[in-house]
Design a protein around this motif. Structure first.
Motif, PDB file in Angstrom:
ATOM      1  N   THR A 257     -11.143   8.063   4.097  1.00 47.36           N
ATOM      2  CA  THR A 257      -9.941   7.529   3.458  1.00 47.36           C
ATOM      3  C   THR A 257     -10.333   6.535   2.383  1.00 47.36           C
ATOM      4  O   THR A 257      -9.776   6.528   1.278  1.00 47.36           O
ATOM      5  N   MET A 258     -11.295   5.674   2.720  1.00 50.16           N
ATOM      6  CA  MET A 258     -11.673   4.623   1.786  1.00 50.16           C
ATOM      7  C   MET A 258     -12.180   5.188   0.475  1.00 50.16           C
ATOM      8  O   MET A 258     -11.882   4.678  -0.589  1.00 50.16           O
TER       9      MET A 258
ATOM     10  N   ALA B 116      -6.798  -5.220   0.938  1.00 52.00           N
ATOM     11  CA  ALA B 116      -7.650  -6.168   1.649  1.00 52.00           C
ATOM     12  C   ALA B 116      -7.711  -7.497   0.906  1.00 52.00           C
ATOM     13  O   ALA B 116      -7.812  -8.559   1.521  1.00 52.00           O
TER      14      ALA B 116
ATOM     15  N   THR C  13     -14.490  -3.767  -2.393  1.00 53.45           N
ATOM     16  CA  THR C  13     -13.823  -3.354  -1.161  1.00 53.45           C
ATOM     17  C   THR C  13     -14.534  -3.954   0.040  1.00 53.45           C
ATOM     18  O   THR C  13     -13.904  -4.466   0.963  1.00 53.45           O
TER      19      THR C  13
ATOM     20  N   ARG D 111      -7.031   1.034  -3.948  1.00 52.57           N
ATOM     21  CA  ARG D 111      -5.844   0.587  -3.210  1.00 52.57           C
ATOM     22  C   ARG D 111      -6.241  -0.217  -1.975  1.00 52.57           C
ATOM     23  O   ARG D 111      -5.601  -1.204  -1.632  1.00 52.57           O
ATOM     24  N   ILE D 112      -7.323   0.224  -1.308  1.00 55.77           N
ATOM     25  CA  ILE D 112      -7.752  -0.503  -0.113  1.00 55.77           C
ATOM     26  C   ILE D 112      -8.311  -1.860  -0.497  1.00 55.77           C
ATOM     27  O   ILE D 112      -8.033  -2.878   0.149  1.00 55.77           O
ATOM     28  N   SER D 113      -9.066  -1.875  -1.585  1.00 60.50           N
ATOM     29  CA  SER D 113      -9.584  -3.143  -2.080  1.00 60.50           C
ATOM     30  C   SER D 113      -8.433  -4.095  -2.389  1.00 60.50           C
ATOM     31  O   SER D 113      -8.471  -5.277  -2.063  1.00 60.50           O
TER      32      SER D 113
ATOM     33  N   GLN E 226      -9.382   6.164  -1.681  1.00 61.16           N
ATOM     34  CA  GLN E 226      -8.406   5.114  -1.966  1.00 61.16           C
ATOM     35  C   GLN E 226      -9.063   3.779  -2.290  1.00 61.16           C
ATOM     36  O   GLN E 226      -8.456   2.735  -2.111  1.00 61.16           O
ATOM     37  N   THR E 227     -10.328   3.828  -2.742  1.00 62.57           N
ATOM     38  CA  THR E 227     -11.095   2.599  -2.925  1.00 62.57           C
ATOM     39  C   THR E 227     -10.282   1.457  -3.509  1.00 62.57           C
ATOM     40  O   THR E 227     -10.197   0.370  -2.947  1.00 62.57           O
TER      41      THR E 227
ATOM     42  N   VAL F 181     -12.844  -6.582   2.666  1.00 64.62           N
ATOM     43  CA  VAL F 181     -12.720  -6.290   4.104  1.00 64.62           C
ATOM     44  C   VAL F 181     -13.383  -7.400   4.932  1.00 64.62           C
ATOM     45  O   VAL F 181     -12.855  -7.849   5.949  1.00 64.62           O
TER      46      VAL F 181
ATOM     47  N   TYR G  47       0.835  -1.206   0.000  1.00 65.18           N
ATOM     48  CA  TYR G  47       0.000   0.000   0.000  1.00 65.18           C
ATOM     49  C   TYR G  47       0.868   1.254   0.000  1.00 65.18           C
ATOM     50  O   TYR G  47       0.673   2.174  -0.789  1.00 65.18           O
TER      51      TYR G  47
END
Lengths: 257, 282
Positions: free
Chosen positions: B186-187, B198, B107, B193-195, B190-191, B111, A238
């Motif tokens: 944040t999510m 996770a 996402t 990147r977080i997806s 950054q959808t 999670v 990340y």
């Protein structure tokens, strides 16, 4: 001690209630120590009930469902054990021995319910497509009714027919059917995982799935440890990558050079 | 590749992307009570999925006014789910906050998958291996330790255990929801990147779950003259332990990609189990 039909019904009702509690709500009234109190009161011998229940509780302590694996069913063990300790004036250990074939039968019933509800999930998928959301929700009531009903049945049989003849009823079910369903039940999470993989698994993630598999298979790492390790890699990934589209372009530039 | 991936992510976006906050203190409480039925429709294939959906269904109905969005959300929540029945409330709070924020479904799914495994492990250790033995042991010792068995033993056990039980559930529900709400901003930015992050955790965990949760061993012993070869120990385990669970998962994955319906695969699995037991393979 003679047991009246009314007492059998009351114990059966208790079995129905704790058959539900062991999977749902989980107030833990299904533990043998509580069953000892309740069945002791129903059958009119509180002291024997309490002592047998507490003894069985110590036996049952290690037997809890971990990571989905079902241990010998101490809910049935508790209710039959306490009942026969009072009815036949048996010491707790002997009373539990009587309960073992029924605990196995109850285990078979649980396997059966958990297997039978797998195809229903696809009915639920179809209902989701049709917008029948409340029908999906009601599958849960059906499930609870099944949990209660099977435990009531397995408790009623030995109390009504006597342990010996009830045991022959239970044993008349061919072993390969319960065994085969047990095997199928053990394999079935593969279908659930395959569905997740079909949606989530892109080429760049294959390595992580295999790494997770290898770490558990060869190193026996716990799922929590594995998740933390996964989180380390994800965190590095990340922050190291920065933007999402930018790095891909960069790679292309490097490739050009 | 990048383009087709972008389209795929879009397909998992909700049509109505306006955040819709419907949760109140009361509805969090009601979700805790509904989550008591988490395992009501437990089954080997999806485990707690349908019970999990039961817990959040009324909330989802309030969040998604667009019928297609609601349908998509319900279908996603019917996918495989399994965690600890007490600690589930943390995930529930988190996911409800994400649904309210109309996060991308990839996402949300990632999670869910990333949190369910570790919380399952923590819950087993905390509840079944620590708190239950302590409270039940206390109750049993009150019964067995006295000259006259003390009926307060079971009662004290129930009271202590359930104080812990419900404190944990209500606390985690609120904590999960607040964590989710804070993380939403944040999510949103950054959808993808977080997806992605996770998904890395999620698939690592799924790999581990394949090794630990699927039970498949053969009991077949081949007799060659005087030598007996137990297939499981001498052949499969020698190549790789848990080889069969992995292969069976990959087979299911492959057949599913070939458009075999999961219902067919279930009956195939039951058939394999019964036939295998009958002729003595398992």
């Amino acid at each position: 001690m003679d047991i009246t039909f009314g007492q059998i019904i009351l114990v059966t009702i208790w079995a129905f209630i704790i058959g539900i509690d062991q999977f749902n709500i989980l107030l833990h009234i299904h533990r043998p120590i509580v069953t000892g109190l309740v069945v002791g009161l129903i059958l009119g011998d509180l002291n024997t009930g309490l002592i047998t229940g507490a003894t069985l509780e110590l036996v049952a302590m290690g037997m809890v469902p971990l990571a989905g694996a079902q241990p010998p069913n101490m809910v049935i063990g508790g209710i039959i054990g306490v009942s026969f300790a009072i009815i036949s004036k048996l010491p707790p250990e002997t009373a539990v021995a009587i309960a073992i074939p029924f605990a196995i039968a109850a285990q078979g019933c649980v396997t059966l319910i958990f297997t039978a509800f797998s195809p229903l999930m696809h009915t639920a998928d179809r209902w989701a497509e049709e917008g029948r959301f409340d029908s999906i929700a009601s599958l849960n009531y059906l499930g609870m009714a099944c949990h209660g009903a099977f435990f009531a049945l397995v408790t009623f049989l030995p109390l009504y027919f006597g342990a010996a003849s009830a045991q022959s009823i239970v044993e008349s079910v061919p072993a390969w059917i319960l065994g085969g369903l047990g095997v199928a039940g053990g394999m079935m999470p593969a279908i659930g995982f395959a569905m997740l993989l079909k949606i989530m698994l892109k080429k760049e993630y294959v390595a992580f799935m295999l790494a997770g598999f290898i770490l558990v298979t060869y190193f026996g790492i716990s799922i929590l440890g594995l998740a933390v390790l996964g989180a380390c890699i994800a965190l590095y990934d990340y922050y190291a990558k920065g933007g999402q589209e930018a790095p891909k372009k960069e790679v292309r530039h490097h490739g050009g050079i | 590749m990048a383009e087709s991936e972008a389209r795929r992510i879009d397909a998992e976006d909700y049509r109505d992307r306006t955040p819709n906050k419907v949760t109140t203190k009361n509805s969090l409480v009601s979700m805790v009570f509904r989550s008591l039925l988490l395992q009501a429709s437990f089954n080997y294939e999806r485990m707690q999925a349908c019970g999990w959906l039961y817990g959040i269904l009324p909330t989802l109905k309030k969040i998604h006014k667009d019928p297609e969005d609601l349908k998509a959300s319900v279908k996603m929540h019917l996918e495989f789910f399994n965690t600890h029945p007490f600690l589930v409330n943390f995930i529930m709070g988190l996911i409800v906050a994400m649904e309210e924020g109309k996060e991308n479904r990839n996402t949300i799914r990632a999670v869910k998958v990333a949190t369910m495994g570790p919380l399952g492990g923590i819950g087993d250790a905390l509840c079944w291996l620590t708190f239950l033995p302590i409270t039940a042991g206390l109750g049993a010792s009150m019964v067995l330790g006295a000259a006259e068995p003390n009926p307060a033993g079971p009662v004290l056990f129930l009271i202590l255990f359930n104080i812990f039980h419900f404190a944990l559930r209500f606390g985690l529900m609120r904590y999960g929801y607040n964590t989710g709400v804070k993380a939403i901003a944040t999510m949103k930015e950054q959808t993808k990147r977080i997806s992605h992050a996770a998904s890395i955790i999620g698939l690592t965990v799924v790999g581990g779950l394949i090794a630990s949760m699927i039970k498949l061993k053969v009991a077949w012993v081949i007799t060659v003259g005087q030598a007996t070869v137990p297939l499981q120990e001498k052949v499969f385990d020698a190549v790789m332990p848990n080889l069969l669970p992995l292969l069976y998962t990959l087979l299911m994955f492959y057949l599913m990609k070939k458009n075999y319906s999961p219902t067919k695969l279930i009956f195939l699995t039951i058939l394999v189990g019964l036939a295998g037991k009958l002729i003595g393979i398992f």
